[in-house]
Structure formats: structure tokens, C-alpha cells
Design an enzyme around this catalytic site. Structure first.
Site, PDB file in Angstrom:
ATOM      1  N   ASN A  76       0.854  -1.025  -0.063  1.00 52.86           N
ATOM      2  CA  ASN A  76      -0.044   0.004   0.028  1.00 52.86           C
ATOM      3  C   ASN A  76       0.846   1.262  -0.156  1.00 52.86           C
ATOM      4  O   ASN A  76       1.506   1.612   1.169  1.00 52.86           O
ATOM      5  CB  ASN A  76      -0.914   0.081   1.071  1.00 52.86           C
ATOM      6  CG  ASN A  76      -1.806   1.246   1.415  1.00 52.86           C
ATOM      7  OD1 ASN A  76      -1.782   2.193   0.513  1.00 52.86           O
ATOM      8  ND2 ASN A  76      -2.483   1.444   2.510  1.00 52.86           N
ATOM      9  N   GLY A 119       3.131   2.263  10.655  1.00 55.86           N
ATOM     10  CA  GLY A 119       4.035   3.264  10.450  1.00 55.86           C
ATOM     11  C   GLY A 119       4.828   3.838  11.707  1.00 55.86           C
ATOM     12  O   GLY A 119       5.635   4.761  11.544  1.00 55.86           O
ATOM     13  N   HIS A 133      -9.554   1.468   5.185  1.00 55.62           N
ATOM     14  CA  HIS A 133      -8.189   1.582   6.130  1.00 55.62           C
ATOM     15  C   HIS A 133      -8.234   2.501   7.050  1.00 55.62           C
ATOM     16  O   HIS A 133      -8.903   3.378   7.252  1.00 55.62           O
ATOM     17  CB  HIS A 133      -7.192   2.159   5.006  1.00 55.62           C
ATOM     18  CG  HIS A 133      -5.640   2.021   5.446  1.00 55.62           C
ATOM     19  ND1 HIS A 133      -5.030   3.090   6.427  1.00 55.62           N
ATOM     20  CD2 HIS A 133      -4.709   1.062   5.327  1.00 55.62           C
ATOM     21  CE1 HIS A 133      -3.811   2.304   6.703  1.00 55.62           C
ATOM     22  NE2 HIS A 133      -3.728   1.514   6.115  1.00 55.62           N
ATOM     23  N   SER A 157       3.801  -2.167  10.043  1.00 56.31           N
ATOM     24  CA  SER A 157       5.297  -2.432  10.143  1.00 56.31           C
ATOM     25  C   SER A 157       5.966  -3.682   9.753  1.00 56.31           C
ATOM     26  O   SER A 157       6.907  -4.200  10.298  1.00 56.31           O
ATOM     27  CB  SER A 157       6.109  -2.089  11.392  1.00 56.31           C
ATOM     28  OG  SER A 157       5.576  -0.768  11.994  1.00 56.31           O
ATOM     29  N   GLU A 180      -4.902  -4.813  10.911  1.00 53.89           N
ATOM     30  CA  GLU A 180      -3.790  -3.719  10.882  1.00 53.89           C
ATOM     31  C   GLU A 180      -4.005  -2.918  12.154  1.00 53.89           C
ATOM     32  O   GLU A 180      -4.811  -1.827  12.396  1.00 53.89           O
ATOM     33  CB  GLU A 180      -4.203  -2.646   9.729  1.00 53.89           C
ATOM     34  CG  GLU A 180      -3.803  -3.448   8.375  1.00 53.89           C
ATOM     35  CD  GLU A 180      -3.280  -2.264   7.414  1.00 53.89           C
ATOM     36  OE1 GLU A 180      -2.284  -2.854   6.586  1.00 53.89           O
ATOM     37  OE2 GLU A 180      -3.773  -1.210   7.191  1.00 53.89           O
ATOM     38  N   GLU A 228      -6.555   4.766   8.142  1.00 50.98           N
ATOM     39  CA  GLU A 228      -6.194   6.267   7.793  1.00 50.98           C
ATOM     40  C   GLU A 228      -7.527   6.984   7.331  1.00 50.98           C
ATOM     41  O   GLU A 228      -7.622   8.061   7.455  1.00 50.98           O
ATOM     42  CB  GLU A 228      -5.051   6.361   6.927  1.00 50.98           C
ATOM     43  CG  GLU A 228      -3.795   5.879   7.770  1.00 50.98           C
ATOM     44  CD  GLU A 228      -2.791   5.420   6.920  1.00 50.98           C
ATOM     45  OE1 GLU A 228      -2.702   5.405   5.564  1.00 50.98           O
ATOM     46  OE2 GLU A 228      -1.678   4.948   7.475  1.00 50.98           O
ATOM     47  N   LYS A 266       0.214   4.140  -0.217  1.00 53.04           N
ATOM     48  CA  LYS A 266      -0.490   5.623   0.477  1.00 53.04           C
ATOM     49  C   LYS A 266      -0.270   6.747  -0.557  1.00 53.04           C
ATOM     50  O   LYS A 266      -0.168   6.472  -1.701  1.00 53.04           O
ATOM     51  CB  LYS A 266      -0.170   5.538   1.814  1.00 53.04           C
ATOM     52  CG  LYS A 266      -0.223   4.200   2.553  1.00 53.04           C
ATOM     53  CD  LYS A 266       0.051   4.385   4.171  1.00 53.04           C
ATOM     54  CE  LYS A 266       0.102   3.088   4.757  1.00 53.04           C
ATOM     55  NZ  LYS A 266       0.034   3.125   6.332  1.00 53.04           N
TER      56      LYS A 266
HETATM   57  P1  13P Z   1       3.398   0.201   7.398  1.00 53.70           P
HETATM   58  O1  13P Z   1       3.657  -1.116   6.931  1.00 53.70           O
HETATM   59  O2  13P Z   1       4.237   1.382   7.045  1.00 53.70           O
HETATM   60  O3  13P Z   1       3.250   0.281   8.953  1.00 53.70           O
HETATM   61  O4  13P Z   1       1.889   0.595   7.103  1.00 53.70           O
HETATM   62  C1  13P Z   1       0.879  -0.489   6.964  1.00 53.70           C
HETATM   63  C2  13P Z   1      -0.329  -0.142   6.526  1.00 53.70           C
HETATM   64  O5  13P Z   1      -1.007   0.821   6.858  1.00 53.70           O
HETATM   65  C3  13P Z   1      -0.705  -0.936   5.381  1.00 53.70           C
HETATM   66  O6  13P Z   1      -2.002  -0.525   4.815  1.00 53.70           O
END
Ligand code: 13P
Length: 255
Positions: A10, A172, A94, A212, A166, A96, A12
Site C-alpha cells: 500500500n 508506520g 483503512h 510495520s 491492521e 487512515e 498510500k
Molecule cells: P506500514 O507497513 O508502513 O506500517 O503500513 C501498514 C499499512 O497501513 C498498510 O496498509
């Protein structure tokens, strides 16, 4: 046959035209694994380029779609457009999007219906906050997310569903859930789905861990019984680490 391991990156809101081109040209020389399902969820303006440049075996996903099929929704992307571009699916719910764009469980349910009506796979994300984890509410919270977003689906829609667990505190932050925590929650999610849709359907579901994931921890996480791969943010941005994750999954598939 067991479930296929999936590694879906992803991106983002990262990459631009040049770095996207660089990513795909670096992947060009790689022998892509055939036993692992590989995918990248790219920003909408990079979907077309990615679809043209990605290796044949790599699926391209949108990162969001609107719940309506078309209309006066300035700035939004429709599931029908993603489908017509050639995308395999779309990431929905997601954390976010829930946090910064106020997406509710009910809205995400509607988006899954729209996406699957267009023959797109829905990569549905769920997961608890740090406060909920500390209060011991992670299981009940994720259950409520799933009940509200997924229990209204028709059983046939499960064929087009991938679930990604997640935990928000691991996204992150560099702080990964332990393999045992990932396994516990992915097993829990499988059980929740079994309670509604039956054990057989739940056993076939692809359930990913996200938060992560990187080359140093992927082997342990992907080898858990109920974890069918990863939804990967930061470590999917560079072709080299994305390929390393695919190789780890490939090795596990052949074990
Ligand atoms: P990270 O792997 O950067 O922690 O992000 C995970 C994520 O949100 C994937 O959708």
C-alpha cells in the site's frame, strides 16, 4: 490445498511519476514468484501507469473508491472506473480513511457492496487503537467493526473479500505486533467470520496482517497458521524490499 500467501503493498500518498516508473523498471528484471499473490495499491493518478508497467503476475489495487457508481462527487474515484482500468481490487476501510476522512463501518459496508458489484476484490481493513489494546478491548472492537461492515454481505461476496488486520498502533510506527499477537487476532477474525458464514467459508478467507511488516520480521509473521501474508506500507515503496517480501512468502509457500 492451503491458502495462498498474499503480499500487497500500500503506497498510500507516496511516489510520483518518476519514482513509480523507477519502481516498476527495477522490478522488471526480477523473476516474479508464481506461487505468491503479489499486489500494489497505488495512488489513483499512478494506477494507469502501474497497470501498464507492472509484471503480468502483479495485481494493481485502488486505495479507495466511492460508494456510488458515478455522479457529481468531485475528487472521488468510482469502483467502475477502477474496474475499467484493469484494477483487481480496492483497499477499503483503512484506518487512515476512518481517522482522517471519518469513514464509518456502515459507509465501508456500502463501499464493499459497490466494489464487489464491479467485480473488484475488496481488501477490507480493521484493527484497534493503542488505547483499546491497553484496555483489553481489541477483540470486541474488531468484532464490532466486522459485524457492522461485513455481516450484511451475501456469502458469495466472500469470494471477493480479503481481510487485513491492521492494529493502528503498529502502522508506520516501527512497532510491529508480535507474530503471536498477529496470529491471535487473525485466528479470532476467522472465527468471527465462521460464526456468521460457516467454517468452510472462513477457512477459505485470506486474512492478512498489516503494520510495520518488513523483511526482518516477515518470515515469522507470514509463517503463522492464520496469517495469509501482509498488507505492507513503508516496506513496499522500494522495489528491493518488496521483492524480498515476495521471496520470503515464496519460500514459505514451497515449504
Ligand atoms: P506500514 O507497513 O508502513 O506500517 O503500513 C501498514 C499499512 O497501513 C498498510 O496498509
Amino acid at each position: 490445498m492451503g491458502r495462498q500467501l498474499h503480499v500487497i503493498g500500500n503506497w498510500k500518498m507516496n511516489h510520483d511519476v518518476q519514482s513509480c516508473t523507477d519502481f516498476w523498471s527495477e522490478l522488471d528484471g526480477e523473476d516474479m514468484p508464481t506461487t505468491v499473490a503479489a499486489g500494489i495499491a497505488a495512488p489513483a493518478p499512478l494506477l494507469s501507469d502501474s497497470l501498464h508497467k507492472c509484471p503480468f503476475s502483479t495485481k494493481i489495487y485502488g486505495q479507495n473508491c466511492h460508494q456510488a457508481l458515478s455522479g457529481a462527487y468531485t475528487g472521488e474515484t468510482s469502483a467502475a472506473l477502477l474496474q475499467s482500468l484493469g484494477c483487481a481490487g480496492v483497499v477499503l476501510g483503512h484506518s487512515e480513511r476512518r481517522q482522517y476522512f471519518n469513514e464509518s463501518d456502515a459507509l465501508i459496508h456500502d463501499k464493499i457492496n459497490t466494489a464487489t458489484s464491479q467485480n473488484l476484490q475488496a481488501v477490507y481493513c480493521c484493527g484497534e487503537s493503542l488505547e483499546q489494546r491497553k484496555a483489553g478491548e481489541h477483540k470486541s472492537f474488531v468484532r464490532s467493526q466486522i459485524e457492522n461492515s461485513l455481516f450484511g454481505l451475501e456469502p458469495a461476496q466472500l469470494q471477493q473479500l480479503i481481510i487485513a488486520y491492521e492494529p493502528i498502533w503498529a502502522i508506520g510506527t516501527g512497532e510491529t505486533a508480535s507474530a503471536a499477537q498477529a496470529e491471535e487476532m487473525c485466528a479470532e477474525i476467522r472465527q468471527i467470520m465462521a460464526s456468521k458464514f460457516g467454517q468452510g467459508a472462513a477457512d477459505d478467507l485470506i486474512i492478512l496482517y498489516g503494520g510495520s511488516v518488513k523483511p526482518s520480521n516477515a518470515h515469522e509473521i507470514f509463517s503463522q497458521e492464520n496469517v495469509d501474508g501482509g498488507l505492507v506500507g513503508g516496506a513496499s515503496l522500494k522495489a528491493e524490499s518488496f521483492v524480498t517480501l515476495l521471496r520470503i512468502a515464496e519460500e514459505l509457500m514451497s515449504a
